[in-house]
Design a protein around this motif. Structure first.
Motif, short mmCIF file in Angstrom:
data_model
loop_
_atom_site.label_atom_id
_atom_site.label_comp_id
_atom_site.label_asym_id
_atom_site.label_seq_id
_atom_site.Cartn_x
_atom_site.Cartn_y
_atom_site.Cartn_z
N GLN A 45 88.47 -38.24 -44.33
CA GLN A 45 88.02 -37.34 -43.26
C GLN A 45 87.89 -35.93 -43.82
N PRO A 46 87.21 -35.06 -43.10
CA PRO A 46 87.27 -33.64 -43.49
C PRO A 46 88.73 -33.20 -43.50
N GLN A 47 89.16 -32.55 -44.56
CA GLN A 47 90.57 -32.21 -44.73
C GLN A 47 90.83 -30.74 -44.40
N VAL A 48 92.04 -30.50 -43.89
CA VAL A 48 92.47 -29.11 -43.63
C VAL A 48 93.92 -29.01 -44.10
N THR A 49 94.23 -28.01 -44.93
CA THR A 49 95.65 -27.85 -45.29
C THR A 49 96.33 -27.07 -44.18
N TRP A 50 97.58 -27.44 -43.92
CA TRP A 50 98.32 -26.76 -42.84
C TRP A 50 99.43 -25.88 -43.39
N GLY A 51 99.79 -26.08 -44.68
CA GLY A 51 100.99 -25.41 -45.21
C GLY A 51 100.70 -24.50 -46.38
N THR A 52 101.68 -24.41 -47.27
CA THR A 52 101.60 -23.44 -48.36
C THR A 52 101.50 -24.12 -49.72
N SER A 53 101.06 -25.34 -49.72
CA SER A 53 100.79 -26.07 -50.95
C SER A 53 99.60 -26.97 -50.65
N PRO A 54 98.70 -27.19 -51.61
CA PRO A 54 97.53 -28.02 -51.31
C PRO A 54 97.88 -29.44 -50.88
N GLU A 55 99.10 -29.89 -51.19
CA GLU A 55 99.47 -31.26 -50.77
C GLU A 55 99.84 -31.31 -49.29
N MET A 56 100.01 -30.16 -48.66
CA MET A 56 100.30 -30.12 -47.23
C MET A 56 98.97 -30.15 -46.50
N VAL A 57 98.41 -31.34 -46.39
CA VAL A 57 97.04 -31.48 -45.94
C VAL A 57 96.91 -32.70 -45.03
N VAL A 58 96.05 -32.59 -44.04
CA VAL A 58 95.78 -33.73 -43.15
C VAL A 58 94.29 -33.74 -42.80
N GLY A 59 93.85 -34.83 -42.20
CA GLY A 59 92.48 -34.92 -41.71
C GLY A 59 92.32 -34.01 -40.50
N VAL A 60 91.09 -33.57 -40.25
CA VAL A 60 90.85 -32.59 -39.19
C VAL A 60 91.25 -33.09 -37.82
N ASP A 61 91.20 -34.40 -37.58
CA ASP A 61 91.62 -34.85 -36.26
C ASP A 61 93.10 -35.20 -36.20
N GLY A 62 93.83 -34.80 -37.26
CA GLY A 62 95.27 -35.06 -37.29
C GLY A 62 96.07 -33.90 -36.71
N ARG A 63 97.37 -33.98 -36.93
CA ARG A 63 98.30 -32.95 -36.46
C ARG A 63 99.18 -32.51 -37.62
N VAL A 64 99.75 -31.34 -37.47
CA VAL A 64 100.74 -30.87 -38.44
C VAL A 64 101.89 -31.88 -38.41
N PRO A 65 102.30 -32.42 -39.57
CA PRO A 65 103.35 -33.46 -39.54
C PRO A 65 104.69 -32.89 -39.10
N ASP A 66 105.56 -33.74 -38.58
CA ASP A 66 106.89 -33.24 -38.24
C ASP A 66 107.91 -33.70 -39.28
N LEU A 67 109.10 -33.09 -39.21
CA LEU A 67 110.08 -33.26 -40.28
C LEU A 67 110.49 -34.70 -40.51
N SER A 68 110.35 -35.54 -39.49
CA SER A 68 110.76 -36.94 -39.66
C SER A 68 109.85 -37.65 -40.67
N GLN A 69 108.68 -37.07 -40.94
CA GLN A 69 107.76 -37.71 -41.89
C GLN A 69 108.00 -37.26 -43.34
N ALA A 70 108.87 -36.28 -43.53
CA ALA A 70 109.13 -35.79 -44.89
C ALA A 70 109.88 -36.84 -45.69
N LYS A 71 109.63 -36.86 -47.01
CA LYS A 71 110.20 -37.94 -47.82
C LYS A 71 111.66 -37.69 -48.20
N ASP A 72 112.08 -36.43 -48.25
CA ASP A 72 113.49 -36.15 -48.59
C ASP A 72 113.88 -34.75 -48.14
N ASP A 73 115.12 -34.38 -48.45
CA ASP A 73 115.61 -33.07 -48.00
C ASP A 73 114.85 -31.91 -48.63
N VAL A 74 114.49 -32.07 -49.90
CA VAL A 74 113.77 -30.99 -50.58
C VAL A 74 112.44 -30.75 -49.85
#
Ligand code: SF4
Lengths: 468, 213
Positions: free
Chosen positions: A286-315
């Motif tokens: 999909q067309p991509q939009v970054t939401w955060g402060t690193s290029p890997e913080m990115v989702v498709g335009v019809d998505g949402r900013v992810p929530d913390l439960s989706q993070a892979k670890d504490d870091v």
């Protein structure tokens, strides 16, 4: 004979010397130079009483510090001016070819190299700039180097390097309308992370890559470094050869034929093995939009900013929390609810003619939204600017309320006067959304040129697939 | 280049992943045409409360008390402990110049960005890759013990904690040799000048089109 990757071929053809631990000296064909990372290298060269080994291999241009507004009175900021003047002086002292600030061929170093045919298939290309990976689009081995290495290449025409591992990123299928090379790049980074390519040279392949223009391939290779890979590359095909033909630095006549015959061997052999393989389906991007402060913080335009439960670890949770706060957004917020204050179309990622054409299609006959304080288009080079003007694109942008500027890096990193103010939010076609990248406290969302133009018109992110 | 042999240094913890070169040294300081003097602006945007520009007197700027390097207990640190993908982003060598000028001679992290990693070795800084689990333990030990120091021995390739635990690390033979001796690459490469000339001569015949311009 064992099947070789494109990277193997490029590497092996440039090894001058190799140590037992694998450290090698590789020959450098093209050395691109800009004003920010070269002064200390030239100074070192002078102090040691050395000269460039092969001065014809060097092409220099000021790009990071140049103003994008009227330049007839030079650069107002004395510190920036000194840096550009230092480049001019060094080039004059050593006889280096330089496109000065007021030359129509001036532009972002990664735009002008290919535009001039100074980047050719099969070359090793270096520049004191991480986005040198861009030039790999030509089936070249291109990577960014530090200033000590700039001096080393100047003095010896060689780089000390160790062979990386090889990664294949294969994208098969057909992109949806409105989905671009930029979206492929961001989708890949979203998948493997900004360190996913560390230690690798990435080859991009598959039918979706073959279908890309050279501009698209450059956008993709440009962002290989954001995936952590020092080099990105695409095999040579007819698209590559057509693009290179007839450019000022390209070979001609008999040499052209010999060159083309060699260039056609620059692809990975059938059955060549890679240390890692990543696969994407073009249709699913999909067309991509970054939401955060690193290029890997990115989702498709019809998505949402992810929530913390989706993070892979504490870091990563910590990173995301800091990113929400810095960006002034909340978890689960729909991307289309994010409103922008500024729009920047430019940078070595997306400032070529094709990018400007695509953005103009979206802007034509429309007006920049009232909440957008500034929408600017900064062509990648003087020649791109002239081409765009010949096609009337400048008028399309100006009529819609965009500013039409002189070429340079501009608000990609805000070393000149173009920058975000604290808290301002920008839809940007550049490549980095790091904290402070576009100005202290500035908030950057990375998107394609089409998506940036659409955000300028709507005042917030919208799905460009519904427009084009 | 300054040689690196052994170091016994105070450790400062920077508990963030993906610290990029824009954070290590913001772009406005890249306008300098010198190699030195970047230390006071290392981590500028995190370290100070105001906006930094070249030419300011950094000694009178307001410090951000929440930034870890500003805590009194970490003053004088020469070992930086941090998280994965440290130094990602641009190729600016100003980043290692700033860290060196600040006083760091060694950086320990689970991983580093390639160009930054490379740039460190050219400037007498030793970047050490260590297992994320060990890095985690070190973070805990630093937090628990004021004045926490590590001893790094490049020759032996070990990091020793205050309790005497020795942790081995990897380093390329070539890089180790250069760092131990403080050799700069240009001098070493020019020992192969005949090979370079021979390569060039052969290459000119094979790909003459590269030598037109
Ligand atoms: S446009 Fe941006 S990323 Fe590209 S060379 Fe300039 S500053 Fe670097």
């Amino acid at each position: 004979m064992t099947a070789k990757t494109l990277y193997d071929k490029l590497w092996e053809s440039h090894v001058v010397h190799q140590e037992a631990d694998g450290t090698a000296l590789i020959w450098i064909d093209r050395h691109l130079v800009h004003e920010v990372t070269s002064p200390q290298a030239f100074e070192g060269l002078k102090l040691a009483g050395r000269k460039p080994w092969r001065v014809q291999s060097i092409l220099a241009v000021p790009d990071h510090n140049v103003p994008t507004t009227d330049r007839s009175h030079g650069i107002a900021d004395p510190v920036s001016r000194l840096q550009v003047e230092t480049l001019d002086q060094n080039c004059a002292d050593f006889g280096v070819t330089e496109f000065k600030m007021n030359d129509t061929r001036q532009g972002i170093v990664h735009v002008i190299g290919p535009e001039q045919g100074a980047t050719l298939p099969g070359m090793t290309v270096v520049c004191g700039d991480s986005h040198t990976s861009t030039h790999g689009a030509f089936g070249a081995l291109a990577h960014g180097i530090g200033t000590s290495e700039v001096e080393h290449v100047l003095a010896t025409q060689c780089l000390v390097a160790k062979k990386s591992k090889a990664m294949l990123v294969r994208v098969e299928g057909q992109l949806q309308k409105g989905v671009t090379a930029k979206d492929i790049a961001l989708a890949v980074i979203g998948k493997i992370g900004t360190a996913g390519g560390t230690g690798y040279a990435i080859e991009f392949a598959g039918s979706a890559i073959r279908a890309l223009s050279m501009e698209g391939r450059m956008t993709l290779c440009n962002m290989a470094i954001e995936a952590g890979a020092r080099a990105g590359m695409v095999a040579v095909d007819e698209t590559t050869i057509d693009y290179v033909k007839g450019r000022p630095f390209s070979p001609t006549a008999d040499q052209w034929n010999a060159a083309v015959a060699y260039w056609r061997t620059l692809h990975s052999d059938e059955g060549a093995s890679f240390d890692a393989v990543i696969e994407l389906k073009a249709e699913e991007i999909q067309p991509q939009v970054t939401w955060g402060t690193s290029p890997e913080m990115v989702v498709g335009v019809d998505g949402r900013v992810p929530d913390l439960s989706q993070a892979k670890d504490d870091v990563q949770r910590g990173d995301w929390e800091r990113a929400y706060a810095y960006m002034g957004i909340e978890a689960n917020m729909p991307i289309s609810d994010i409103r922008v204050d500024k729009v920047f179309i430019g940078s070595c990622t997306n400032s070529r003619i094709e990018d400007l054409r695509a953005a103009a299609v979206v802007a034509r006959g429309k007006k920049v939204a009232a909440n957008v304080k500034l929408a600017m288009v900064v062509p990648g080079s003087g020649l791109v600017k002239a081409q765009a003007e010949a096609e009337g694109l400048d008028k399309v942008f100006k009529d819609a309320g965009f500013e039409w500027r002189e070429p340079g890096c501009s608000m990609c990193l805000a070393m000149n006067a173009d920058r975000l103010e604290p808290g301002e939010r920008c839809a940007s076609t550049s490549n980095r959304n790091f904290e402070g990248r576009q100005g202290q406290g500035g908030r950057t969302h990375l998107v394609s040129p089409e998506m940036a133009a659409a955000a300028a018109i709507a005042g917030h992110f919208v799905d460009v697939r519904q427009i084009v | 280049m300054q040689a690196f042999t052994t170091l016994n240094g105070l450790v400062a913890p920077l508990d963030r992943a993906n610290v990029d070169t824009d954070a290590i040294i913001p772009k406005q300081f890249l306008k300098s045409i010198k190699r030195s003097g970047f230390g006071p602006n290392a981590f500028d945007e995190w370290r100070y409360l105001d906006h930094g520009e070249p030419g300011m007197d950094n000694s009178v700027r307001p410090l951000n008390p929440d930034f870890v390097l500003n805590q009194p207990r970490f003053q004088g640190a020469s070992v930086l402990l941090t998280r994965e993908n440290f130094g990602c982003g641009s190729s600016r060598e100003h980043a290692p110049w700033a860290l060196l000028d600040y006083g760091f001679r060694a950086i320990i992290a689970p991983s580093f960005a390639d160009i930054f990693f490379n740039n460190c070795f050219k400037n007498g800084i030793l970047p050490i890759r260590m297992d994320a689990a060990i890095v985690d333990e070190l973070f805990r030990e630093v937090a628990a013990n004021e004045g926490y120091r590590l001893t790094i021995d490049l020759e032996k390739q070990t990091v020793t904690t205050p309790s005497g635990r020795s942790i081995a690390f990897d380093v390329d033979a070539h890089r180790k040799y250069c760092l131990l001796n403080g050799f700069d690459d240009i001098g070493l490469t020019l020992r192969h000048v005949d090979e370079i000339r021979a390569f060039e001569a052969k290459y000119r015949i094979e790909q003459p089109w590269l030598f037109n311009q």
